[in-house]
Motif scaffolding. Structure first.
Motif, PDB file in Angstrom:
ATOM      1  N   LYS A  96       0.845  -1.192   0.000  1.00 44.38           N
ATOM      2  CA  LYS A  96       0.000   0.000   0.000  1.00 44.38           C
ATOM      3  C   LYS A  96       0.884   1.248   0.000  1.00 44.38           C
ATOM      4  CE  LYS A  96      -3.806   2.255   2.285  1.00 44.38           C
ATOM      5  NZ  LYS A  96      -4.719   2.249   3.408  1.00 44.38           N
ATOM      6  N   PRO A  97       0.724   2.118  -1.006  1.00 45.37           N
ATOM      7  CA  PRO A  97       1.599   3.289  -1.102  1.00 45.37           C
ATOM      8  C   PRO A  97       1.133   4.422  -0.192  1.00 45.37           C
ATOM      9  CG  PRO A  97       0.087   3.259  -2.942  1.00 45.37           C
ATOM     10  CD  PRO A  97      -0.163   1.990  -2.156  1.00 45.37           C
ATOM     11  N   ALA A  98       2.030   5.381   0.001  1.00 45.14           N
ATOM     12  CA  ALA A  98       1.662   6.596   0.724  1.00 45.14           C
ATOM     13  C   ALA A  98       0.698   7.416  -0.125  1.00 45.14           C
ATOM     14  CB  ALA A  98       2.900   7.411   1.057  1.00 45.14           C
ATOM     15  N   GLU A  99       0.914   7.410  -1.459  1.00 49.72           N
ATOM     16  CA  GLU A  99       0.040   8.160  -2.356  1.00 49.72           C
ATOM     17  C   GLU A  99       0.166   7.615  -3.771  1.00 49.72           C
ATOM     18  OE1 GLU A  99      -0.836  12.787  -3.636  1.00 49.72           O
ATOM     19  OE2 GLU A  99       0.756  12.337  -2.231  1.00 49.72           O
ATOM     20  N   LEU A 100      -0.966   7.569  -4.479  1.00 54.41           N
ATOM     21  CA  LEU A 100      -0.990   7.207  -5.890  1.00 54.41           C
ATOM     22  C   LEU A 100      -0.804   8.485  -6.696  1.00 54.41           C
ATOM     23  CD1 LEU A 100      -1.565   5.151  -8.188  1.00 54.41           C
ATOM     24  CD2 LEU A 100      -3.969   5.745  -7.937  1.00 54.41           C
TER      25      LEU A 100
END
Length: 107
Positions: free
Chosen positions: A32-36
């Motif tokens: 899961k990324p910090a932001e897309l």
């Protein structure tokens, strides 16, 4: 927490889609990324046959401004999109020529 801009792999076997994400560099590729930050689908093309990339330029500049380091593949995409200039400090030393070509003018 060192942040990298890199691609996360999504999609089915013959229909890969890459998400450009800001993510902690110690996490696995599809975590899961910090932001897309954007989506790159190599199969999407416009009417002229040019590949399409959808991204948030403001957020990419923000992450680069706070010290996130992009991967080599992301650097290539950002250069092609005109977000960063060619020859930017984000290039690794491996992509720069070992022996630059110099012209000798016979005078």
């Amino acid at each position: 927490m060192p942040i990298r801009l890199r691609m996360a792999l999504h999609g089915t076997r013959h229909n890969k889609v890459f998400h450009i994400v800001a993510i902690n560099n110690t996490l696995r590729r599809d975590a899961k990324p910090a932001e897309l930050l954007g989506i790159y689908n190599p199969h999407d093309r416009d009417l002229n046959g040019v590949r399409l990339v959808r991204w948030s330029v403001d957020r990419i500049h923000y992450w680069l401004g706070v010290g996130a380091k992009p991967s080599q593949s992301v650097v290539k995409l950002l250069e092609r999109g005109g977000i960063i200039a060619p020859g930017s400090p984000y290039h690794s030393k491996a992509t720069q020529p070992k022996h630059p070509v110099t012209e000798i003018n016979p005078s």
